[in-house]
Design an enzyme around this catalytic site. Structure first.
Site, mmCIF file in Angstrom:
data_model
loop_
_atom_site.group_PDB
_atom_site.id
_atom_site.type_symbol
_atom_site.label_atom_id
_atom_site.label_comp_id
_atom_site.label_asym_id
_atom_site.label_seq_id
_atom_site.Cartn_x
_atom_site.Cartn_y
_atom_site.Cartn_z
ATOM 1 N N LYS A 96 0.854 -1.199 0.000
ATOM 2 C CA LYS A 96 0.000 0.000 0.000
ATOM 3 C C LYS A 96 0.882 1.238 0.000
ATOM 4 O O LYS A 96 1.933 1.245 0.644
ATOM 5 C CB LYS A 96 -0.874 0.049 1.261
ATOM 6 C CG LYS A 96 -1.984 -0.980 1.311
ATOM 7 C CD LYS A 96 -2.844 -0.777 2.562
ATOM 8 C CE LYS A 96 -3.941 -1.828 2.618
ATOM 9 N NZ LYS A 96 -4.757 -1.717 3.845
ATOM 10 N N GLY A 136 -7.944 5.118 -0.919
ATOM 11 C CA GLY A 136 -8.799 4.783 -2.052
ATOM 12 C C GLY A 136 -8.240 3.733 -2.994
ATOM 13 O O GLY A 136 -8.651 3.644 -4.139
ATOM 14 N N HIS A 165 -13.692 0.953 -4.637
ATOM 15 C CA HIS A 165 -13.468 1.763 -3.447
ATOM 16 C C HIS A 165 -14.496 2.883 -3.276
ATOM 17 O O HIS A 165 -14.291 3.830 -2.532
ATOM 18 C CB HIS A 165 -12.034 2.295 -3.417
ATOM 19 C CG HIS A 165 -11.030 1.182 -3.582
ATOM 20 N ND1 HIS A 165 -10.906 0.184 -2.659
ATOM 21 C CD2 HIS A 165 -10.175 0.878 -4.584
ATOM 22 C CE1 HIS A 165 -9.993 -0.682 -3.075
ATOM 23 N NE2 HIS A 165 -9.541 -0.283 -4.246
ATOM 24 N N GLU A 168 -11.831 3.375 10.466
ATOM 25 C CA GLU A 168 -12.142 2.281 9.545
ATOM 26 C C GLU A 168 -11.337 1.051 9.930
ATOM 27 O O GLU A 168 -10.118 1.142 10.113
ATOM 28 C CB GLU A 168 -11.783 2.678 8.107
ATOM 29 C CG GLU A 168 -12.664 3.778 7.554
ATOM 30 C CD GLU A 168 -12.471 3.959 6.040
ATOM 31 O OE1 GLU A 168 -13.385 4.493 5.420
ATOM 32 O OE2 GLU A 168 -11.415 3.566 5.496
ATOM 33 N N ARG A 228 -13.435 13.461 9.285
ATOM 34 C CA ARG A 228 -14.539 14.299 8.797
ATOM 35 C C ARG A 228 -15.855 13.591 9.095
ATOM 36 O O ARG A 228 -15.850 12.447 9.541
ATOM 37 C CB ARG A 228 -14.408 14.471 7.273
ATOM 38 C CG ARG A 228 -14.463 13.138 6.540
ATOM 39 C CD ARG A 228 -14.679 13.248 5.048
ATOM 40 N NE ARG A 228 -15.082 11.967 4.506
ATOM 41 C CZ ARG A 228 -14.268 10.982 4.146
ATOM 42 N NH1 ARG A 228 -12.972 11.125 4.267
ATOM 43 N NH2 ARG A 228 -14.751 9.851 3.684
HETATM 44 C C1 MV4 Z 1 -6.737 -4.402 2.642
HETATM 45 C C2 MV4 Z 1 -7.456 -5.497 2.129
HETATM 46 C C3 MV4 Z 1 -7.026 -6.753 2.486
HETATM 47 N N1 MV4 Z 1 -5.936 -6.913 3.274
HETATM 48 N N2 MV4 Z 1 -5.673 -4.612 3.448
HETATM 49 C C4 MV4 Z 1 -8.929 -1.025 0.071
HETATM 50 C C5 MV4 Z 1 -8.815 0.461 0.149
HETATM 51 C C6 MV4 Z 1 -7.816 0.720 1.199
HETATM 52 N N3 MV4 Z 1 -8.212 1.812 2.014
HETATM 53 C C7 MV4 Z 1 -7.658 -0.549 1.961
HETATM 54 N N4 MV4 Z 1 -8.273 -1.583 1.188
HETATM 55 C C8 MV4 Z 1 -8.084 -2.881 1.497
HETATM 56 N N5 MV4 Z 1 -7.051 -3.151 2.336
HETATM 57 C C9 MV4 Z 1 -5.281 -5.842 3.735
HETATM 58 N N6 MV4 Z 1 -4.215 -6.015 4.487
HETATM 59 C C10 MV4 Z 1 -8.539 -5.240 1.304
HETATM 60 C C11 MV4 Z 1 -8.853 -3.943 0.979
HETATM 61 C C12 MV4 Z 1 -9.983 -3.779 0.114
HETATM 62 C C13 MV4 Z 1 -11.160 -3.182 0.562
HETATM 63 C C14 MV4 Z 1 -11.286 -2.683 1.854
HETATM 64 C C15 MV4 Z 1 -12.459 -2.088 2.256
HETATM 65 C C16 MV4 Z 1 -13.530 -2.001 1.401
HETATM 66 C C17 MV4 Z 1 -13.432 -2.475 0.119
HETATM 67 C C18 MV4 Z 1 -12.256 -3.066 -0.314
HETATM 68 C C19 MV4 Z 1 -12.178 -3.540 -1.626
HETATM 69 C C20 MV4 Z 1 -11.010 -4.122 -2.041
HETATM 70 C C21 MV4 Z 1 -9.913 -4.224 -1.174
#
Ligand code: MV4
Length: 660
Positions: free
Chosen positions: A158, A164, A235, A275, A292
C-alpha cells in the site's frame, strides 16, 4: 453557539448541514460555482457567495475565496462537509489563521492521520490492533522483500501516502514481489508525489466495518456504534448499514473502545470515523481514520437518535458532549444506498444529463438526502452521487423491506442510474443473510444486473401504441374492471401503420393494423392483438397484449416514453421520418436525430441504396445509432464526415428517390 456559519460544499451535504443549522437557529452561507448558481443548496441557505467557474479547482477548492466569503458575510465558522477541503489540514489552518472556527478536528489531528505509516505508529501506541506488516522508513528493495517474507505471502503493498486503493498491489508469491513493488511505487509517485510503501498481510475477503466517534475539547469521547460498508465498487461505497450485522456485543464494544482510544490519542475533536477490516475469525484491524463527517453518517443517526451535525456544531462552539457512552443505546437497524448517475450496464460509466424527472418519494421509514431537483443538471464537474436513500426498521429485515419498497418508487429520467442494481443487491439472498464482505459485488456479479424486467415486445407495443395517442373515452365493457375509467386509444384512419421504436440502441419496426378498438400487431415474426388504455392518472398506461393486461408507470412526451419498473428507467423513442429523413418532394434529407458525433459514413455520393441499408453511424449519449435508408434511391449528397460533431436536426445525407 454560532449565529452564522459558511458551508464550504455543495449538493446534499450542504443541504444537510443547512437543515440542522436552521433547526438550531443558525444562519447559513452557501458557496457555489457557476454550474450551481441555481442549485438547491444555494436556495436553502440564507445567503450565498459565488466562488468561480464550474471546475472544483477554480471554485470549491479555492481556500482563499472561501475564507474571504466567510469574512465578507460575517460567518464565525466553516463547515467543510465531506470531500473537497474536509480533510485538508491547510484549510483547517487557514481558517484558524483567519480567526474562523473550522467545524472539524485541528490541523494537527488531520495531519496525524494523513500519513498511513504515521497513523499506524500512533495507533500501535494507543493499543489499536494493526494488520501484521511493516510501516517503517527503510524502503530498500531487498529489505522490503525480507519484510514480506517475515509477514508471509500473500501480502498487500500500500502507498504510505495513499488512500482509495491507489498504489495498492496484492502479491501472492515471492517471485512476483519486485515487479509489483515497482509498479505500486510508480503509481504512488504519480498520484501522491511520494513512493513510500508499507506492507501488510493480505486479508482474504474481509469486511469493512467502521466506528463513528464524537469527541469534544474537554477530552470526552464516545463511539456512536458501527457501520458495515463492505459493499463497495472500486473503493466507492454503495450500501452502508448500522449496526454492522452479526458483530456481537463483545466485538462491538472492543472496536468501539479501540476507536475511542484512537480519538483520544490524537486529541480528536468533533465527528470522525475509524475504519477497520474484520477477518473471517472476527478479528479487527485498524485501516485508517477519516477525520470528517462521512457520506454514510445518516445510518448512525437513525440508530442512535443523534443529529451528528448538531453535535459537530456544539463541539466546535466549545460545548462539552451532553451525554456519555452509557447513555447511548442503539435502536433498530438502518441501511443506506447511494443513487449514482452511472450506467450499470456499461461498466458503471458515469452518466451526465439534465434530470427530466427526479422523484424519490419518502415512503414509510425512509429518509432521502439529496441536493438535486427535477430540471437540474448532473454535470461532469462533480461526484455522480445524486441522492442517498436511507431506511430505518425495528429489525434488519424491516429496514431492507422498507428500503426496497422505497427504491421501487424511484422515478428518475435524464441520466442512467443504479437504482435497478441497488434493488437487486437488496433482494439478493446473500445480502439478506448478512453475508457481507468487500468482494460482494464481484462474487455475485451475474445476479446483480437487472435484466429487462418485462418482455421487450410489450415495451415496444406500449411505446408504439402510446405514440399513436389519440384518446377517446370508451367505457370498459366490464363494469367491475379496475380499468373502467380508462380511455382507450385509436388512430383516426383504419390504415395499417408502421412505427420505428428505439429501445436502448436498437430500432425495431412495429406494424399495427386497427381491428375494432384494438390492433393486430407484428414485430418481426411475432403477431397478435394488443390495445392500450390510460389510467385515471395519465402516468399509468395499461397494455393488453394477447389477452393479458399489465400496467406501467410512465411519463409520455411527444416522441418519447419513459417507463419505470422496479426503480429501473427504460426510455423508448419514436424514430420518425421527420427526424431521420425529410421527404421534400424529389428526395430525402436525413437529419441528425440528436446532438452527437459521426462515427462512420457507409456510402458515397452516387451510390444506389436499398431500403434498410446503413447510410451512416453516429454516436450520441455513448450509444451508436445507425441511420438507415427508408426507401430505395441514389445518394445525392453527403454533408458530414467521420469525426464531425453534429447538432440535432442538422442534415447529414441526401438521397434522390428511385424514379423507376
Ligand atoms: C486491505 C485489504 C485486504 N488486506 N488490506 C482497500 C482500500 C484501502 N483503504 C484498503 N483496502 C483494502 N485493504 C489488507 N491487508 C482489502 C482492501 C480492500 C477493501 C477494503 C475495504 C472495502 C473495500 C475493499 C475492496 C477491495 C480491497
Amino acid at each position: 453557539m454560532f449565529s452564522k456559519i459558511l458551508i464550504a460544499n455543495r449538493g446534499e451535504i450542504s443541504c444537510r448541514v443547512t437543515r440542522t443549522a436552521h433547526r438550531l437557529g443558525i444562519k447559513t452561507v452557501a458557496v457555489y460555482s457557476d454550474a450551481d448558481a441555481n442549485a438547491l443548496h444555494v436556495q436553502l441557505a440564507d445567503e450565498a457567495v459565488r466562488l468561480g467557474p464550474a471546475p472544483s479547482r477554480e471554485s470549491y477548492l479555492c481556500i482563499d475565496r472561501i475564507i474571504a466569503a466567510a469574512k465578507a458575510t460575517g460567518a464565525q465558522a466553516i463547515h467543510p462537509g465531506y470531500g473537497f477541503l474536509s480533510e485538508n489540514a491547510g484549510f483547517a489552518q487557514a481558517c484558524r489563521d483567519a480567526g474562523l472556527v473550522f467545524i472539524g478536528p485541528s490541523p494537527e489531528s488531520i495531519t496525524a492521520m494523513g500519513s498511513k505509516s504515521g497513523a499506524k505508529t500512533l495507533m500501535q501506541i494507543a493499543g489499536v490492533p494493526l494488520i501484521p506488516g511493516y510501516h517503517g522508513d527503510n524502503q530498500d528493495d531487498d529489505f522490503l522483500l525480507a519484510q514480506a517474507r517475515d509477514i508471509g505471502f500473500p501480502v498487500l503493498l500500500k502507498a504510505s501516502a495513499g488512500g482509495g486503493g491507489k498504489g495498492m498491489r496484492a502479491v501472492h508469491e515471492e517471485k512476483e514481489f519486485f515487479e509489483a513493488l515497482h509498479a505500486a511505487q510508480r503509481e504512488s509517485a504519480s498520484s501522491f508525489n511520494d513512493d513510500r510503501m508499507l506492507i501488510e498481510k493480505l486479508l482474504v475477503e474481509p469486511r469493512h466495518v467502521e466506528v463513528q466517534v464524537l469527541a469534544d475539547r474537554q477530552g470526552n469521547a464516545v463511539y456512536v456504534f458501527d457501520r458495515d460498508c463492505s459493499i463497495q465498487r472500486r473503493h466507492q461505497k454503495v450500501v452502508e448499514e448500522a449496526p454492522a450485522p452479526g458483530l456481537g456485543d463483545e466485538l462491538r464494544r472492543a472496536m468501539g473502545e479501540a476507536a475511542v482510544r484512537a480519538a483520544k490519542a490524537i486529541s480528536y475533536e468533533g465527528a470522525g470515523t475509524l475504519e477497520f477490516l474484520v477477518d473471517k475469525h472476527g478479528k479487527f484491524f485498524f485501516m485508517e481514520m477519516n477525520t470528517r463527517l462521512q457520506v454514510e453518517h445518516p445510518v448512525s443517526e437513525l440508530i442512535s437518535g443523534l443529529d451528528l451535525v448538531e453535535q459537530q456544531l456544539r463541539v466546535a462552539s466549545g460545548e462539552a458532549l451532553p451525554f456519555n457512552q452509557d447513555s447511548l443505546k442503539p435502536k433498530g437497524h438502518a441501511i443506506e444506498v447511494r443513487l449514482y448517475a452511472e450506467d450499470p450496464a456499461s461498466g458503471f460509466l458515469p452518466s451526465t444529463g439534465s434530470l427530466r424527472k427526479f422523484d424519490i418519494p419518502c415512503t414509510d421509514g425512509v429518509r432521502v438526502d439529496t441536493g438535486y431537483r427535477c430540471g437540474d443538471a448532473v454535470s461532469v464537474y462533480y461526484d455522480p452521487m445524486m441522492a442517498k436513500v436511507i431506511a430505518w426498521g425495528e429489525t434488519r429485515e424491516q429496514a431492507i423491506a422498507r428500503l426496497h419498497a422505497g427504491l421501487l418508487q424511484v422515478r428518475i429520467a435524464g441520466v442512467k442510474h443504479n437504482t435497478g442494481f441497488l434493488t437487486q443487491v437488496l433482494a439478493h439472498p446473500a445480502f439478506k443473510a448478512g453475508q457481507l464482505n468487500t468482494h460482494f459485488i464481484e462474487s455475485h456479479h451475474s445476479e446483480l444486473f437487472p435484466a429487462l424486467p418485462v418482455e421487450e415486445k410489450k415495451l415496444l407495443l406500449l411505446a408504439a401504441l402510446s405514440f399513436l395517442k389519440k384518446p377517446e373515452t370508451v367505457q370498459s365493457a366490464d363494469a367491475g374492471s379496475p380499468w373502467n375509467k380508462l380511455l382507450s386509444f385509436r388512430v383516426g384512419a383504419a390504415d395499417p401503420v408502421t412505427l420505428r421504436v428505439a429501445l436502448h440502441d436498437a430500432v425495431t419496426e412495429v406494424f399495427l393494423t386497427p381491428q375494432g378498438t384494438a390492433y393486430a400487431y407484428r414485430i418481426g415474426d411475432a403477431t397478435g392483438i394488443c390495445s392500450l388504455a390510460v389510467g385515471s392518472k395519465d402516468s399509468i398506461l395499461a397494455l393488453t397484449c394477447d389477452g393479458q393486461q399489465q400496467s406501467f408507470a410512465v411519463t409520455a412526451e411527444s416522441g418519447r416514453l419513459d417507463v419505470f419498473i422496479n426503480g429501473q428507467h427504460i426510455e423508448l423513442l419514436r424514430i420518425t421520418n421527420a427526424h431521420a429523413g425529410n421527404d421534400d418532394g424529389n428526395g430525402l434529407h436525413y437529419n441528425a436525430p440528436m446532438n452527437g458525433r459521426i462515427v462512420s459514413v457507409s456510402v458515397k455520393a452516387g451510390d444506389t441504396v436499398k431500403e434498410g441499408d446503413t447510410l451512416l453511424v453516429m454516436e450520441a449519449m455513448k450509444m451508436e445509432h445507425r441511420i438507415r435508408a427508408h426507401g430505395d434511391g441514389t445518394v445525392a449528397a453527403i454533408d458530414v464526415a467521420a469525426g464531425d460533431l453534429v447538432n440535432e436536426g442538422q442534415t447529414l445525407i441526401e438521397l434522390d428517390k428511385e424514379t423507376a
